[in-house]
Design a protein around this motif. Structure first.
Motif, PDB file in Angstrom:
ATOM      1  N   THR A 131       0.827  -1.208   0.000  1.00 34.11           N
ATOM      2  CA  THR A 131       0.000   0.000   0.000  1.00 34.11           C
ATOM      3  C   THR A 131       0.862   1.259   0.000  1.00 34.11           C
ATOM      4  N   LEU A 132       1.897   1.269   0.820  1.00 31.74           N
ATOM      5  CA  LEU A 132       2.814   2.418   0.837  1.00 31.74           C
ATOM      6  C   LEU A 132       3.472   2.600  -0.525  1.00 31.74           C
ATOM      7  N   HIS A 133       3.806   1.480  -1.164  1.00 29.72           N
ATOM      8  CA  HIS A 133       4.405   1.535  -2.498  1.00 29.72           C
ATOM      9  C   HIS A 133       3.434   2.136  -3.514  1.00 29.72           C
ATOM     10  N   LYS A 134       2.197   1.693  -3.482  1.00 28.92           N
ATOM     11  CA  LYS A 134       1.210   2.191  -4.433  1.00 28.92           C
ATOM     12  C   LYS A 134       0.877   3.665  -4.201  1.00 28.92           C
ATOM     13  N   LEU A 135       1.009   4.108  -2.979  1.00 28.14           N
ATOM     14  CA  LEU A 135       0.756   5.516  -2.654  1.00 28.14           C
ATOM     15  C   LEU A 135       1.979   6.402  -2.892  1.00 28.14           C
ATOM     16  N   ASN A 136       3.070   5.783  -3.379  1.00 29.03           N
ATOM     17  CA  ASN A 136       4.319   6.504  -3.665  1.00 29.03           C
ATOM     18  C   ASN A 136       4.918   7.173  -2.432  1.00 29.03           C
ATOM     19  N   ILE A 137       4.774   6.519  -1.291  1.00 26.79           N
ATOM     20  CA  ILE A 137       5.381   7.069  -0.075  1.00 26.79           C
ATOM     21  C   ILE A 137       6.341   6.055   0.559  1.00 26.79           C
ATOM     22  N   LEU A 138       6.745   5.055  -0.224  1.00 23.64           N
ATOM     23  CA  LEU A 138       7.677   4.050   0.307  1.00 23.64           C
ATOM     24  C   LEU A 138       9.107   4.335  -0.130  1.00 23.64           C
ATOM     25  N   ARG A 139       9.355   4.373  -1.430  1.00 21.10           N
ATOM     26  CA  ARG A 139      10.720   4.514  -1.930  1.00 21.10           C
ATOM     27  C   ARG A 139      10.980   5.931  -2.403  1.00 21.10           C
ATOM     28  N   ILE A 140      12.212   6.391  -2.193  1.00 15.37           N
ATOM     29  CA  ILE A 140      12.605   7.719  -2.657  1.00 15.37           C
ATOM     30  C   ILE A 140      12.857   7.676  -4.164  1.00 15.37           C
ATOM     31  N   SER A 141      13.004   8.854  -4.750  1.00 11.63           N
ATOM     32  CA  SER A 141      13.254   8.936  -6.190  1.00 11.63           C
ATOM     33  C   SER A 141      14.683   8.506  -6.503  1.00 11.63           C
ATOM     34  N   VAL A 142      14.935   8.189  -7.775  1.00 11.96           N
ATOM     35  CA  VAL A 142      16.279   7.792  -8.206  1.00 11.96           C
ATOM     36  C   VAL A 142      17.271   8.921  -7.952  1.00 11.96           C
ATOM     37  N   ASP A 143      16.879  10.141  -8.264  1.00 12.11           N
ATOM     38  CA  ASP A 143      17.773  11.281  -8.054  1.00 12.11           C
ATOM     39  C   ASP A 143      18.170  11.407  -6.584  1.00 12.11           C
ATOM     40  N   ASP A 144      17.171  11.295  -5.698  1.00 16.52           N
ATOM     41  CA  ASP A 144      17.458  11.417  -4.268  1.00 16.52           C
ATOM     42  C   ASP A 144      18.305  10.257  -3.769  1.00 16.52           C
ATOM     43  N   GLU A 145      18.084   9.070  -4.320  1.00 18.68           N
ATOM     44  CA  GLU A 145      18.861   7.920  -3.889  1.00 18.68           C
ATOM     45  C   GLU A 145      20.326   8.062  -4.283  1.00 18.68           C
ATOM     46  N   ILE A 146      20.572   8.551  -5.475  1.00 19.01           N
ATOM     47  CA  ILE A 146      21.954   8.746  -5.922  1.00 19.01           C
ATOM     48  C   ILE A 146      22.618   9.866  -5.141  1.00 19.01           C
ATOM     49  N   ALA A 147      21.863  10.925  -4.860  1.00 23.57           N
ATOM     50  CA  ALA A 147      22.429  12.030  -4.080  1.00 23.57           C
ATOM     51  C   ALA A 147      22.696  11.617  -2.642  1.00 23.57           C
ATOM     52  N   GLY A 148      21.861  10.736  -2.113  1.00 20.90           N
ATOM     53  CA  GLY A 148      21.990  10.323  -0.722  1.00 20.90           C
ATOM     54  C   GLY A 148      20.870  10.897   0.119  1.00 20.90           C
ATOM     55  N   LEU A 149      20.329  10.099   1.010  1.00 21.85           N
ATOM     56  CA  LEU A 149      19.215  10.535   1.847  1.00 21.85           C
ATOM     57  C   LEU A 149      19.602  11.658   2.799  1.00 21.85           C
ATOM     58  N   ASP A 150      20.860  11.689   3.228  1.00 19.83           N
ATOM     59  CA  ASP A 150      21.259  12.749   4.147  1.00 19.83           C
ATOM     60  C   ASP A 150      21.090  14.119   3.513  1.00 19.83           C
ATOM     61  N   VAL A 151      21.440  14.231   2.248  1.00 23.34           N
ATOM     62  CA  VAL A 151      21.335  15.506   1.547  1.00 23.34           C
ATOM     63  C   VAL A 151      19.907  15.773   1.110  1.00 23.34           C
ATOM     64  N   SER A 152      19.269  14.769   0.515  1.00 24.35           N
ATOM     65  CA  SER A 152      17.961  14.989  -0.092  1.00 24.35           C
ATOM     66  C   SER A 152      16.826  15.096   0.918  1.00 24.35           C
ATOM     67  N   SER A 153      16.970  14.424   2.078  1.00 20.87           N
ATOM     68  CA  SER A 153      15.854  14.374   3.024  1.00 20.87           C
ATOM     69  C   SER A 153      16.131  15.020   4.368  1.00 20.87           C
ATOM     70  N   HIS A 154      17.400  15.190   4.715  1.00 17.04           N
ATOM     71  CA  HIS A 154      17.707  15.647   6.065  1.00 17.04           C
ATOM     72  C   HIS A 154      18.558  16.918   6.106  1.00 17.04           C
ATOM     73  N   GLY A 155      18.774  17.519   4.966  1.00 18.43           N
ATOM     74  CA  GLY A 155      19.414  18.824   4.941  1.00 18.43           C
ATOM     75  C   GLY A 155      20.899  18.836   5.190  1.00 18.43           C
ATOM     76  N   GLY A 156      21.552  17.704   5.216  1.00 16.33           N
ATOM     77  CA  GLY A 156      22.987  17.696   5.441  1.00 16.33           C
ATOM     78  C   GLY A 156      23.504  16.300   5.643  1.00 16.33           C
ATOM     79  N   HIS A 157      24.808  16.178   5.687  1.00 12.68           N
ATOM     80  CA  HIS A 157      25.443  14.877   5.804  1.00 12.68           C
ATOM     81  C   HIS A 157      25.859  14.632   7.244  1.00 12.68           C
ATOM     82  N   ALA A 158      26.015  13.385   7.626  1.00  7.75           N
ATOM     83  CA  ALA A 158      26.345  13.048   9.009  1.00  7.75           C
ATOM     84  C   ALA A 158      27.732  13.531   9.418  1.00  7.75           C
ATOM     85  N   TYR A 159      28.628  13.750   8.450  1.00  8.90           N
ATOM     86  CA  TYR A 159      30.014  14.041   8.797  1.00  8.90           C
ATOM     87  C   TYR A 159      30.447  15.453   8.442  1.00  8.90           C
TER      88      TYR A 159
END
Length: 466
Positions: A416-444
């Motif tokens: 259901t989450l997959h069908k609602l498009n709220i499960l997986r991030i986009s390809v662009d965000d995945e390549i960029a990294g979740l820290d940058v695309s979703s959390h505003g910065g990197h851990a280090y």
């Protein structure tokens, strides 16, 4: 009637022991966090650490509001399948010292561990909002129902039930099935529905290694989990002062010590077998493989840790290592991508642990753990120990019930989450990294410093028309 002085002292000692065990199990959350953070790429480290924190805080509220009642609530609505009324904590502590606040805390520490297992399977490609949803559902409903089946005295699989399945009930002392198999099967469905990470397999279906960024954190996390397992397994003797009828034994002390030994031996054996097994397969020594092997041994022994001899724990760890190695090979052939091998480790080794207990449980220890050492008690025990098929049948029933229940609940949720498009991030965000695309910065380092570096590979791929 007021408790006697002796009863009060006994209750106090048992409570201190149970709370200390709960604290050790909670330390495993730090172990999970370090293991997960080290096993993913640097561009996703902040995300995976945040999800581990969320597993704890969301799981706490969900388990308090709903989960504990499903697992251990009692009353007129009690049934063997789904627990009872909500807010089961409202009437405790009571005069019999059952289900008090220390017991709740111990069980809560187990509940939040389940969501941490599942988080590892879907790491590096999952939207943060999806974590919030499945963590709440898993901790508040899916896991507690299984805990009720096996650990509540009214559960249909419980070895403490008045109506024992196959005259035995399933022995899952500390949760190879209840905790690890539940988390592993949930992670299996999540990872399967999401699909592999970008770049994990090439066009010819060959696996491309994606290594974690920090082996130090992986080893640190492994030792923290090892430390916490001494609360997880021996701590499941929630009462160490127990008056055994017609014996001079004063309680579960020998059982507690033996459980710590069997836990250590199973994990150590699995670790060394994995070390040499992987050396033969890949041609080099790998510390990360050893860490997962150790954890696989712990997962497997968790079911039977209190009811088997130390030599049997070595057998358990030996086969747990090969279960893990074999499932990892199968996962690559099927293009199944689990960044932490959580489904294979917790699901596969958890399933083996249930079967192992049905084969090697010793009669004396079964009576000690589940009948307080009562003289004259007869119970089914391990098939290979001469105890017949009853216990093994109950173990298989638990295994099948857990796989079916988690599949019927978590599978549709992830879909259901997959069908609602709220499960997986986009390809662009995945390549960029979740820290940058979703959390505003990197851990280090600062996000702006890292953004060009993480986008570089993506830009190069686009320029080449790949």
């Amino acid at each position: 009637m007021a408790a006697s002085w002796e009863e009060s002292v006994e209750y106090s000692i048992n409570t201190i022991y149970l709370l200390f065990s709960a604290y050790l199990v909670f330390v495993m959350q730090l172990g999970f966090a370090m293991l997960c953070a080290g096993s993913v790429r640097a561009k996703n480290a902040l995300n995976i650490m945040l999800t581990n924190v969320v597993d704890a805080v969301v799981g706490s509220l969900s388990y308090y509001l709903f989960g504990f009642a499903f697992a251990f609530g009692e009353g007129s609505d009690a049934n063997p399948f789904i627990g009872t009324s909500f807010f089961a904590l409202k009437d405790i502590p009571n005069s019999t010292y059952d289900y008090d606040y220390s017991f709740f805390l111990f069980q809560w520490a187990f509940a939040i561990a389940v969501a941490g297992i599942t988080s590892g399977s879907v790491a590096e490609r999952t939207q943060f909002s999806a974590y919030l949803i499945f963590s709440c559902f898993l901790s508040g409903f899916v896991y507690p129902v299984v805990a009720h089946w096996v650990w509540s005295s009214t559960g249909w699989l419980s070895p403490n039930s008045s109506n024992l399945l196959f005259t035995s009930g399933a022995i899952d002392f500390a949760g190879s099935g209840v905790v690890h198999l539940v988390g592993g099967v949930a992670g299996l469905w999540g990872s399967f529905i999401e699909g592999p990470r970008v770049g994990r397999f090439d066009a010819f279906r060959n696996a491309i290694p994606i290594r974690g960024h920090n082996a130090t954190l992986v080893v640190l996390g492994t030792f923290l989990l090892w430390f916490g397992w001494f609360g997880f397994n021996p701590g499941s003797f929630d009462k160490i002062l127990v008056a055994y009828p017609n014996t001079s034994n004063q309680g579960n002390w020998t059982g507690v010590g033996r459980t710590a030994v069997t836990t250590t031996l199973a994990g150590s054996t699995a670790g060394i077998v994995t070390l040499f097994g992987r050396r033969l397969l890949v041609g080099h020594w790998d510390a990360l493989d050893v860490c997962n092997g150790v954890l696989g041994g712990f997962v497997a022994i968790t079911s039977g840790c209190a009811v088997v001899e130390p030599w049997a724990a070595v057998v358990c760890g030996f086969f747990a290592a090969w279960v893990l190695i074999g499932l990892n090979i199968l996962a690559l052939k099927l293009q199944f991508d689990d960044p932490l091998e959580a489904a294979q480790l917790h699901g596969g080794c958890g399933a083996w642990g249930l079967i192992f207990t049905g084969l090697f449980a010793k009669e004396e220890f079964v009576v000690q753990a589940y009948n307080s050492g009562a003289v004259g008690t007869v119970r089914p025990y391990g098939l290979f120990m001469g105890g017949g098929w009853g216990l093994l049948g109950a173990q298989v029933a638990e295994l099948l019930a857990i796989v079916g229940w988690v599949s019927l609940t978590m599978g549709p949720l992830f879909y259901t989450l997959h069908k609602l498009n709220i499960l997986r991030i986009s390809v662009d965000d995945e390549i960029a990294g979740l820290d940058v695309s979703s959390h505003g910065g990197h851990a280090y380092v600062h996000a702006e410093e890292d953004r060009p570096r993480f986008y570089a590979d993506y830009v190069r791929i686009q320029d080449n028309g790949s």
